[in-house]
Design a protein around this motif. Structure first.
Motif: not given
Length: 295
Positions: A107, A140, A175
């Protein structure tokens, strides 16, 4: 764990986020907000992280509310991101710890790459994003959205996702995450109880029944159906699948503080379902406040 089954009183919200991932309130304050919202129990389910458990546990004692320690585990099925709400697992389980660390690293790298690409077209740097995070948070896209808002490039987190962070804008990239099957297996092996998070955000996002059957066989326990992003048509199909495969049905807010319009207790889970989740779990115990007693 208690010798007798717990009896839960008051509304129950089994999906909330804190600043340990992409919420805007500390774990302690999420629990405080839950108490102020009239909840009897809540689950803290930060993305791929248990970093908020200790602070939330203290708050549960301070505000006399029941806490269900949990996590929202990232998984991926081909190109689709599928999240797995995971309750009452062992937070020290080596396999689950290793996988969540890998996901968080992925991430972070993904976020850095997205920011670099956006930065080629807009006034945005990685330092701008870091300024929107707290120590130890799972970084994120929501933090990128917050940075865009802080820089005046979006009006709100939601608007950022509808604009610059929308996949059509050209900056999106996935991801690493395990498959849902591996995710369920990891959670179950850690003594936890897995529930698919908001699996009906559009009719095409309902997980194929052939795949769902594999997850059920691996230990999937329920479906989060009452969620503001699940569509009416998808909910209808999900209820049918839950009945067919004997899955419990949960309802939750997916609260992120001011990061989303979702409000605590806008959807809730029945006390009977939470009791079933607690009975199934072997990895960790709820933090019982004054609102739970034993029968």
């Amino acid at each position: 764990m208690p010798d007798h089954a717990p009896v839960f009183e008051g509304p129950i919200d089994l999906h909330t986020h804190s600043s340990a991932s992409d919420g805007t309130e500390t774990p302690y304050n999420v629990v405080r907000s839950a108490k102020e919202a009239g909840l009897g129990a809540l689950a803290l389910t930060d993305h791929d992280s248990t970093a908020g458990w200790a602070s939330a546990t203290q708050a549960a004692h301070d505000f006399e509310i029941t806490l269900i320690p949990g996590m929202e585990l990232s998984t991926r099925l081909e190109h689709a991101s599928i999240h797995l709400l995971s309750y009452l697992f062992d937070p020290t389980n080596p396999a689950l710890l290793a996988e969540t660390e890998t996901i968080r690293d992925a991430r972070l790298k993904r976020a850095e790459q997205i920011v670099a690409r956006i930065g080629a077209d807009y006034d945005l740097t990685w330092q701008d994003v870091v300024a929107q995070t707290t120590a130890g948070a799972t970084v994120g896209r929501p933090h990128i959205a917050d940075a865009l808002v802080a820089k005046g490039l979006a009006e709100s987190r939601s608007q950022a996702f509808q604009g610059i962070l929308h996949w059509r804008a050209g900056y999106f990239q996935p991801h690493y995450a395990p498959t849902p099957l591996v995710g369920v297996q990891l959670v179950v092996a850690a003594g936890g109880v897995p529930v698919l998070a908001h699996p009906g955000t559009s009719r095409d996002r309902v997980i194929p029944e052939s795949r769902l059957r594999l997850l059920v066989d691996a230990g999937l326990f329920g479906l989060e159906i009452e969620h503001r992003q699940n569509t009416p048509d998808a909910k209808e199909e999900l209820y049918e699948l839950a009945a067919k495969y004997g899955l419990v049905v949960t309802g939750s807010s997916d609260y992120h503080g001011e990061g989303k319009p979702n409000r605590l207790a806008e959807n809730t889970t029945s006390p009977e379902v939470l009791a079933q989740i607690v009975k199934r779990a072997t990895g960790s115990s709820p933090v019982y406040g004054a609102v739970a007693r034993t029968a």
